[in-house]
Design an enzyme around this catalytic site. Structure first.
Site, PDB file in Angstrom:
ATOM      1  N   SER A 165       8.477  -7.409  -1.029  1.00 24.47           N
ATOM      2  CA  SER A 165       8.267  -5.964  -0.967  1.00 24.47           C
ATOM      3  C   SER A 165       9.380  -5.298  -0.153  1.00 24.47           C
ATOM      4  CB  SER A 165       6.865  -5.680  -0.416  1.00 24.47           C
ATOM      5  OG  SER A 165       6.518  -4.339  -0.618  1.00 24.47           O
ATOM      6  N   ASP A 183       0.118  -5.455  -9.635  1.00 27.14           N
ATOM      7  CA  ASP A 183       0.565  -5.015  -8.310  1.00 27.14           C
ATOM      8  C   ASP A 183       0.285  -3.517  -8.166  1.00 27.14           C
ATOM      9  OD1 ASP A 183       2.240  -4.035  -6.212  1.00 27.14           O
ATOM     10  OD2 ASP A 183       3.550  -5.786  -6.448  1.00 27.14           O
ATOM     11  N   HIS A 231      -0.169  -7.548  -5.329  1.00 23.70           N
ATOM     12  CA  HIS A 231       0.979  -7.465  -4.418  1.00 23.70           C
ATOM     13  C   HIS A 231       0.893  -8.451  -3.248  1.00 23.70           C
ATOM     14  CE1 HIS A 231       4.497  -5.253  -3.003  1.00 23.70           C
ATOM     15  NE2 HIS A 231       3.969  -5.089  -1.807  1.00 23.70           N
TER      16      HIS A 231
HETATM   17  N1  LIG Z   1      -1.576  -1.272   4.789  1.00 22.67           N
HETATM   18  C1  LIG Z   1      -1.260  -1.000   3.401  1.00 22.67           C
HETATM   19  C2  LIG Z   1      -0.864  -2.252   2.690  1.00 22.67           C
HETATM   20  C3  LIG Z   1       0.403  -2.773   3.196  1.00 22.67           C
HETATM   21  C4  LIG Z   1       0.820  -3.960   2.404  1.00 22.67           C
HETATM   22  O1  LIG Z   1       0.330  -4.239   1.308  1.00 22.67           O
HETATM   23  N2  LIG Z   1       1.739  -4.690   2.961  1.00 22.67           N
HETATM   24  C5  LIG Z   1       2.216  -5.836   2.278  1.00 22.67           C
HETATM   25  C6  LIG Z   1       3.726  -5.806   2.313  1.00 22.67           C
HETATM   26  S1  LIG Z   1       4.328  -4.314   1.554  1.00 22.67           S
HETATM   27  C7  LIG Z   1       1.749  -7.089   2.968  1.00 22.67           C
HETATM   28  O2  LIG Z   1       2.296  -8.139   2.768  1.00 22.67           O
HETATM   29  N3  LIG Z   1       0.726  -6.979   3.808  1.00 22.67           N
HETATM   30  C8  LIG Z   1       0.272  -8.074   4.604  1.00 22.67           C
HETATM   31  C9  LIG Z   1      -0.650  -9.014   3.925  1.00 22.67           C
HETATM   32  O3  LIG Z   1      -0.960  -8.843   2.743  1.00 22.67           O
HETATM   33  O4  LIG Z   1      -1.063  -9.975   4.591  1.00 22.67           O
HETATM   34  C10 LIG Z   1      -2.428  -0.372   2.719  1.00 22.67           C
HETATM   35  O5  LIG Z   1      -3.407  -0.163   3.379  1.00 22.67           O
HETATM   36  O6  LIG Z   1      -2.318  -0.100   1.514  1.00 22.67           O
END
Ligand SMILES: N[C@@H](CCC(=O)N[C@@H](CS)C(=O)NCC(=O)O)C(=O)O
Length: 281
Positions: free
Chosen positions: A149, A226, A259
């Site tokens: 990402s 995603d 994602h």
């Molecule tokens: N906090 C965001 C999501 C953020 C997100 O998806 N981050 C991805 C990277 S862009 C990630 O890897 N998050 C940590 C995880 O999934 O453990 C939301 O509430 O939509």
């Protein structure tokens, strides 16, 4: 030693270490994680830098990606930096999850106040690789970079701009044309200022169109369920730029995957194999 060990854990015959050091680029403490495979006990090994996404830390890939078994088998070290400065604080740096803390976007900020500390591009492409090659049994001539990402964007940019440093490049669900999505426009507008001409050096699609190349070819995996695909990621733009420029790209689209780290852990072995095939030579 320039590095403080915060934790050590045996894993797959090698060792995970959680580390901290005083970063000159960031002007404060930075944290990172390293996995050294068993082969590192016999001599220098190649290393694969993993750049994580929004809200993540140096621990995320180690804990959630299921990468260690294959890294041990391939005899390749993993290096995972944190996603932003944490030590240096600025007003508003924790107001949103997509900017500031946990969202350094792997750029060298030029706008106030961020320019004082948010130098993640130089940190991940220069300072950290040099530190790792100095402090660990790592062959500094055999480095690769991958990420997810925001970190997929960082990996593509780091690889395209530094072909002599990173010989292999791959990404999971990268923000592939950040000049053309809300996450990128927000981050670049704030870190780099309103002049979009300065943004192109941090946009993988623009870099490929302008002539940057990864000689070993680029591997990208993208889940088709995603939740950020339609609005933020734009792999189609990157694919078109690569096709037009003659940049070798393997872009795999996977039905049903979202994602998150279940998607990453499903395909992580293929990425490690991609890098090992280049760096092992
Ligand atoms: N906090 C965001 C999501 C953020 C997100 O998806 N981050 C991805 C990277 S862009 C990630 O890897 N998050 C940590 C995880 O999934 O453990 C939301 O509430 O939509």
């Amino acid at each position: 030693m320039a590095v403080t060990v915060r934790g050590r854990h045996r894993a797959f015959g090698g060792q995970v270490q959680y580390l901290a050091h005083a970063s000159a680029e960031i002007g404060g403490e930075m944290r990172f994680a390293v996995y050294m495979p068993p082969a590192a006990e016999r001599g220098p090994v190649p290393a694969l830098f993993y750049l994580a996404g929004l809200t993540c830390t140096e621990e995320t890939v180690i804990i959630k990606a299921g990468a260690l078994r294959r890294a041990a088998e391939a005899g390749i070290a993993l290096v995972a930096p944190d996603t932003s400065p944490r030590d240096r604080r600025f007003p508003g740096d924790d107001a949103a999850w997509d900017f500031g803390q946990g969202a350094g976007f792997y750029v060298d900020a030029t706008a106030e106040p961020w320019r004082d500390a948010y130098r993640m591009y130089s940190y991940v492409t220069r300072e950290l690789p040099e530190l790792v090659a100095q402090e660990f049994p790592v062959d500094g001539a055999r480095l690769g970079v991958f990420g997810h990402s925001m970190g997929g964007h960082g990996a593509l940019v780091a690889g395209l701009r530094n072909p002599d440093r990173f010989r292999s490049v791959s990404a999971f669900a990268p923000i592939a044309a950040p000049m053309h999505c809300p996450w990128g426009e927000k981050a670049f507008g704030n870190y780099l200022g309103p002049d979009r001409a300065g943004w192109a050096a941090y946009d993988a699609t623009a870099l490929v169109s302008a002539g940057s190349r990864v000689a070993s070819g680029i591997l990208v995996d993208q889940g088709l369920d995603d939740q950020f695909l339609a609005t933020q990621l734009h792999p189609d733009r990157f694919e078109a730029a690569c096709r037009q420029a003659g940049q070798k790209l393997t872009l795999r689209r996977h039905a049903g995957y979202d994602h998150g780290y279940f998607f990453i852990s499903t395909f992580i072995d293929d990425h490690i194999d991609h890098h090992a095939a280049v760096l092992g030579r």
